[in-house]
Scaffold this active site. Sequence first.
Site, PDB file in Angstrom:
ATOM      1  N   SER A  68     -31.823 -42.678 -31.172  1.00  0.00           N
ATOM      2  CA  SER A  68     -31.109 -42.014 -32.274  1.00  0.00           C
ATOM      3  C   SER A  68     -31.774 -40.715 -32.714  1.00  0.00           C
ATOM      4  O   SER A  68     -31.806 -40.397 -33.905  1.00  0.00           O
ATOM      5  CB  SER A  68     -30.934 -42.973 -33.459  1.00  0.00           C
ATOM      6  N   HIS A  85     -34.136 -47.875 -17.968  1.00  0.00           N
ATOM      7  CA  HIS A  85     -33.503 -47.689 -19.279  1.00  0.00           C
ATOM      8  C   HIS A  85     -33.104 -49.070 -19.815  1.00  0.00           C
ATOM      9  O   HIS A  85     -32.678 -49.943 -19.050  1.00  0.00           O
ATOM     10  CB  HIS A  85     -32.273 -46.786 -19.134  1.00  0.00           C
ATOM     11  N   GLY A  95     -29.399 -39.636 -26.435  1.00  0.00           N
ATOM     12  CA  GLY A  95     -28.136 -40.200 -25.977  1.00  0.00           C
ATOM     13  C   GLY A  95     -26.973 -39.575 -26.723  1.00  0.00           C
ATOM     14  O   GLY A  95     -26.519 -38.476 -26.395  1.00  0.00           O
ATOM     15  N   TRP A 111     -26.203 -38.637 -20.785  1.00  0.00           N
ATOM     16  CA  TRP A 111     -24.759 -38.667 -21.093  1.00  0.00           C
ATOM     17  C   TRP A 111     -24.166 -40.053 -20.852  1.00  0.00           C
ATOM     18  O   TRP A 111     -22.984 -40.266 -21.088  1.00  0.00           O
ATOM     19  CB  TRP A 111     -24.024 -37.604 -20.279  1.00  0.00           C
TER      20      TRP A 111
END
Length: 241
Positions: free
Chosen positions: A203, A88, A224, A11
Amino acid sequence: MLRKKLIAANWKMNNAPTGFDAKDSSYRTKSDVDVVIFPTFLDIEKCTKAELIVGAQYGRPEEKGAFTGDESMKQIKTSGCTYVLCGHSERRIHHSESDAFVAEQVIAAIDCGLIPILCIGETADEREMGQAKEVVKRQLETVLLATSHQLQARNLVIAYEPVWAIGTGKTATPTDAEEMHAYIRSLLSEELQNDMRIIYGGSMKPENAKDLLSQKNIDGGLVGAASLDPVAFGKIVNSAL
Ligand code: PEP
């Protein structure tokens, strides 16, 4: 061994989506698919109270000390988290996290019983220059070397996240992603090769999830933008069934 699929919702710096805690929420883990959510630190408690499987987006390796704004792996574990993201690309870019520092995070996470999701992946420039595999190998091997004494297939997840595909709407083709996942698997030791999960991020959305998740070496997704929409996220989870 059959690798159970894992779908993770990152998130990022967004509030928990409305209805995240409903009984039939798409963020709840399933018997056939592990579902884990990564809220902001401020939302971790309400997510664990809602009995979701929760991870932190980052953790510092030291147990405690003068690190303003940070939380330690130990504190994250105590707060009820099961997973933690390590390395990340947004942390590597905005917080200058090096491979060596990411390896320290992974060691500390495993030591306190968290499951790190190690994020690796090349930038657009690196891919264009033909360096994608070299970059991914360097990022992975730094961690594999540092953790060789404690590593088991069940205590680490690898996320291949090509940086050029994160938040851009561009997705690696299933064939390109599968090629990289197979390469990453080939870098693992014999004991880890069959059982370690390697998930894809970049994506992922309902329209491409099925094709990506049906590849032999793709064991799940790190999602995401699409994870902020419970309906879209639910469709991605269903694609993994
Ligand atoms: C991510 O943040 O890990 C990610 C894959 O984001 P998105 O799905 O938005 O590309």
